[in-house]
Enzyme design. Structure first.
Site, mmCIF file in Angstrom:
data_model
loop_
_atom_site.group_PDB
_atom_site.id
_atom_site.type_symbol
_atom_site.label_atom_id
_atom_site.label_comp_id
_atom_site.label_asym_id
_atom_site.label_seq_id
_atom_site.Cartn_x
_atom_site.Cartn_y
_atom_site.Cartn_z
ATOM 1 C CG HIS A 61 -0.282 0.041 2.542
ATOM 2 N ND1 HIS A 61 0.553 -0.957 3.006
ATOM 3 C CD2 HIS A 61 -0.333 0.974 3.547
ATOM 4 C CE1 HIS A 61 0.972 -0.651 4.226
ATOM 5 N NE2 HIS A 61 0.463 0.523 4.564
ATOM 6 C CG ASP A 65 5.035 2.898 7.436
ATOM 7 O OD1 ASP A 65 4.113 3.300 6.723
ATOM 8 O OD2 ASP A 65 4.868 2.057 8.347
ATOM 9 C CG HIS A 66 4.363 -0.017 4.225
ATOM 10 N ND1 HIS A 66 4.492 -1.367 4.500
ATOM 11 C CD2 HIS A 66 3.863 0.550 5.354
ATOM 12 C CE1 HIS A 66 4.075 -1.604 5.729
ATOM 13 N NE2 HIS A 66 3.694 -0.452 6.272
ATOM 14 C CG HIS A 133 -3.929 -0.743 6.614
ATOM 15 N ND1 HIS A 133 -3.896 -0.741 7.991
ATOM 16 C CD2 HIS A 133 -2.993 0.162 6.217
ATOM 17 C CE1 HIS A 133 -2.974 0.112 8.406
ATOM 18 N NE2 HIS A 133 -2.423 0.680 7.353
ATOM 19 C CG ASP A 196 0.744 -1.566 7.568
ATOM 20 O OD1 ASP A 196 1.714 -2.330 7.688
ATOM 21 O OD2 ASP A 196 0.824 -0.330 7.699
ATOM 22 C CG HIS A 254 4.815 -2.864 10.274
ATOM 23 N ND1 HIS A 254 3.812 -2.382 11.076
ATOM 24 C CD2 HIS A 254 4.898 -2.022 9.225
ATOM 25 C CE1 HIS A 254 3.292 -1.294 10.547
ATOM 26 N NE2 HIS A 254 3.943 -1.048 9.410
#
Length: 300
Positions: A61, A65-66, A133, A196, A254
């Site tokens: 996604h 942070d990804h 998410h 997530d 994570h």
């Protein structure tokens, strides 16, 4: 070679010892980079990962942070003169963000955008499954087809050698000798990445029968209310996912910055993970895929 190289294990906020997300899966001749967060390019240097080894980049996604490390990784690939095509997989609803990040990197590599908006196979053996998410999110699953392993003693007894063996593998039969007469089943290996998400059917589907399962573990069980509010997994939920799916190795990652020590998280996951080996990942860890399942062993 098949191994996971952990480039970062932090969730929203990095710490002194944890970089943002980043996971490189070496799978034979391919290098799949999952969720390159900020700082991934530098982590690759520390891990000894060459930019030229990356053939696919897979985003679950478009939370920062990804994916905020994407421009740096792409720019490094251009500097290093990577000539092969690089496929970038991502949720279709995040295309505006992805194009902006790609634009920051500038030209220089043969980058091929591959958006997806539904579950299914996105490349040979690579499938996506929707998660639950706060934005559109997909997990990834890599599956090797089942095959057969030749048994030298059976080949010799059948009088087969040299080119005849290759023909047998291609065609399934040479004269009266069938492939199954001189071989044993070889279960294909399975890898899945679950980032997530709250608990959901998609996460269960991804975890089912995996040899190596990488999953988020943002919160401890005692912070289940926070996990539910932000649609993340607790350690126990991550362990239960592996246990129900009969995963063989579970890699937790994570982590929220509120947990400087992940020992307790690993213990909570292990208590519900069944027979899975449970590892709390640290930055720059390398995790080999387990040896193949024994012939006839179930997947759960």
């Amino acid at each position: 070679m098949r191994e996971l190289i952990v480039l970062g294990t932090a969730s929203q906020v990095p710490t002194r010892t944890r970089n943002h997300n980043g996971y490189l899966l070496r799978w034979d001749g391919e290098g799949l980079l999952f969720d390159p967060g900020e700082g991934t390019q530098r982590q690759m240097i520390h891990a000894g990962v060459a930019a030229s080894s990356i053939t696919r980049i897979c985003l679950t996604h478009v939370h920062g942070d990804h994916c905020f490390g994407l421009p740096g990784v792409l720019a490094r690939m251009a500097v290093d003169g990577v000539a092969h095509p690089v496929h970038l997989h991502f949720p279709a609803s995040g295309e505006e963000v992805v194009r902006a990040l790609v634009g920051l990197a500038g030209p220089g590599i043969d980058l091929r955008l591959v958006p997806h908006g539904a579950p299914g196979e996105v490349a040979d053996g690579l499938a996506v499954v929707p998660l639950h998410h706060r934005v559109e999110t997909y997990g990834y699953r890599l599956t090797e087809p089942d095959g057969r392993t030749l048994v030298p003693e059976r080949l010799a007894a059948a009088g087969l050698s040299g080119p005849a063996v290759g023909r047998l593998q291609r065609e399934g039969r040479v004269g009266a000798v069938r492939l199954e007469d001189v071989s044993v089943p070889r279960p294909g290996q399975r890898f899945a990445l679950v980032m997530d998400t709250a608990p959901c059917p998609g996460a269960e589907e991804l975890a089912e029968g995996t040899d190596l399962l990488v999953t988020e573990c943002t919160f401890a069980d005692e912070d289940a209310d926070l996990a539910a509010a932000y649609r993340h997994l607790t350690a126990g939920q991550a362990g239960a996912l592996a246990g129900r799916g009969a995963a063989r190795t579970l890699v937790l990652t994570h982590f929220s910055a509120r947990y400087p020590d992940t020992t307790g998280l690993a213990a909570q996951a292990r208590a519900r993970a069944g027979r899975a080996t449970v590892l709390a990942a640290a930055d720059l860890d390398r995790v080999a895929l387990p040896r193949r399942r024994a012939v006839g062993a179930g997947r759960g």
